[in-house]
Design a protein around this motif. Sequence first.
Motif, short mmCIF file in Angstrom:
data_model
loop_
_atom_site.label_atom_id
_atom_site.label_comp_id
_atom_site.label_asym_id
_atom_site.label_seq_id
_atom_site.Cartn_x
_atom_site.Cartn_y
_atom_site.Cartn_z
N ALA A 115 33.44 -6.03 -94.70
CA ALA A 115 33.56 -5.98 -96.16
C ALA A 115 32.71 -4.85 -96.73
O ALA A 115 33.15 -4.09 -97.61
CB ALA A 115 33.15 -7.31 -96.77
N ARG A 128 26.99 -16.79 -95.44
CA ARG A 128 28.08 -17.44 -96.18
C ARG A 128 27.72 -17.60 -97.66
O ARG A 128 28.58 -17.49 -98.54
CB ARG A 128 28.39 -18.81 -95.56
CG ARG A 128 29.67 -19.45 -96.08
CD ARG A 128 30.03 -20.71 -95.32
NE ARG A 128 29.03 -21.75 -95.47
CZ ARG A 128 28.23 -22.15 -94.48
NH1 ARG A 128 28.30 -21.57 -93.29
NH2 ARG A 128 27.34 -23.11 -94.66
N ALA A 150 32.09 -10.26 -90.44
CA ALA A 150 32.87 -10.30 -91.68
C ALA A 150 32.17 -9.53 -92.80
O ALA A 150 32.81 -8.82 -93.58
CB ALA A 150 33.09 -11.76 -92.10
N VAL A 151 30.84 -9.66 -92.86
CA VAL A 151 30.07 -8.96 -93.89
C VAL A 151 30.12 -7.46 -93.66
O VAL A 151 30.32 -6.67 -94.60
CB VAL A 151 28.60 -9.44 -93.90
CG1 VAL A 151 27.81 -8.71 -94.96
CG2 VAL A 151 28.53 -10.94 -94.11
N LEU A 184 28.83 -10.37 -102.90
CA LEU A 184 28.63 -9.17 -102.11
C LEU A 184 29.17 -7.95 -102.85
O LEU A 184 28.51 -6.90 -102.90
CB LEU A 184 29.33 -9.31 -100.75
CG LEU A 184 29.27 -8.09 -99.84
CD1 LEU A 184 27.84 -7.81 -99.42
CD2 LEU A 184 30.16 -8.28 -98.62
N THR A 236 29.33 -12.84 -99.21
CA THR A 236 30.79 -12.94 -99.16
C THR A 236 31.35 -12.77 -100.57
O THR A 236 30.67 -12.98 -101.57
CB THR A 236 31.23 -14.31 -98.61
OG1 THR A 236 30.66 -15.36 -99.41
CG2 THR A 236 30.81 -14.49 -97.16
N GLY A 237 32.62 -12.37 -100.63
CA GLY A 237 33.36 -12.34 -101.88
C GLY A 237 32.70 -11.57 -103.00
O GLY A 237 32.09 -10.52 -102.80
#
Length: 507
Positions: free
Chosen positions: A457, A146, A453-454, A154, A150-151
């Motif tokens: 992405a 986290r 999620a990673v 990353l 993320t975002g």
Amino acid sequence: MIDLLGGGESSFGQLNALTITATLGVVTATLALWTMMRPKGFPPGPRGLPIVGSIFSMNDSPEVVFGKWSKQYGDIFGFKVGERWMVVINRQALIKEAVLKQGVDFADRPDFYSMDIFTEGYKDIAFSPYSETWKLHRKLAHSALRHFATGKPLQDLISSVYPKIERYLAEKEGKPVDPKLLLTLLMYNVLTQMCFGTSYELESPVVVKWVKMADEFNEQFGLGLAADFFPWAKYVPSSGPRFIKNSSKGFFAMMRALADESRKKYDSENINDFYSLLLKAQDDARKEGENVDKLTDTHIFQTILDIFSAGTQTTIETLYWAMALLVTYPEFQKKVQTEIDDVIGRDRLPTINDRGKLPHTEATLYEVMRYSSILPTAVPRATTRDTTLGGYSIPKGAVVMINTYSMHYDPQEWDQPDKFLPDHFLSSSGTVRDHPPSFLPFGAGRRGCLGEAVAKADLFLIFTWFMQNYTFSRVPGKESEDILKMIPQTASGRLLRPYEIMINKRD
């Protein structure tokens, strides 16, 4: 008299020998039959042979064998391999019942000897037992992801490697390329920065060595060790355990070198990578006098090794499949490139915010995941207690195989599942179907992929950037070559054999 006594003793000796032989035969036969007795209420399945069970029936890749057996025995079936009772769960209804509704019952891992070696006594996250230690490390890993994966952080991390890729491919312009090395170099750079705050040159000898060791392991490990199913076999000298121990030493040496360098730079007031965050958690535990035994140096090393391995292998193999599939089906490649040109253009990098605006691109990437089904049977689970599923009884400690391949290739859920069709993930209105009911590439429940999620992405950003800037095509003179050939019977999943393609800068 002497002759008669002698003859009597001889007959008596022969009788005793026959009695002992017969008794041993009866005992052996009884034990052999006992090994075949199924637990009460156990799912139906192949009976196998005494002692060894169905081990010789596993003569093909698991998804192929399990596909045949599911047609014969149903969506849940059981069998024995060596001393272990195995249960295979097929298709979405039963799989989701097990991993979501009865998550705790199916949350353990089998104590395979090969994994005991790799994890230094099950001190990692992926293969350790369902326990308080496992919960603590999963929570720490989730916190690290986290913070650092993320975002925009990353996005910036991945894009920092693009110039290295461009230089590498410029040197290969007009020459055949095996993209496995390229993808591994890319992801290794991303993960070393993310985990340890260290950056490498793209073709560092360290990275190339890692690639070689990983390929060698995938080729030789097969479907596991005899000692995974016959616990006594670990005491028998053989090449399998030696190979795994030697492979582990190689991987550990490389990762420990990175960890040692990171530890030298560790500053508890400046946490900027995964390993530093884990060291901070260890420091805090020592100060507070809690969970010290759960945060040893070995636990921390195995946790970071899990994050690193999971963050590299799945992404590399998925992109390797993607390139092979788009070379094989150039019409889909062209469609993706046209969409990217229309929505993003060529003047800026793809961003996380572009997700949702590129339906054909995302649908193609999801179809790569479905079609490749890199992990056709998810990492084996084990039951934490006696339980039931589908009307059958499953004893505590049974090995449970979640057959996600049966979901991804279910003809009742997918139109023409054997074909690569990105339209599988497009709705009638042209939007992306990112959560079809029979699609589970990252698992689910308590043992679902921590970095889902990673990974999504990563895959989106890298795949979109490649499609924006490069075209993949067949090597001249090898236009008819099939590059979708897999390595047979590997425990690491459905992995493609090495192949070469042309990767040319788009005009």
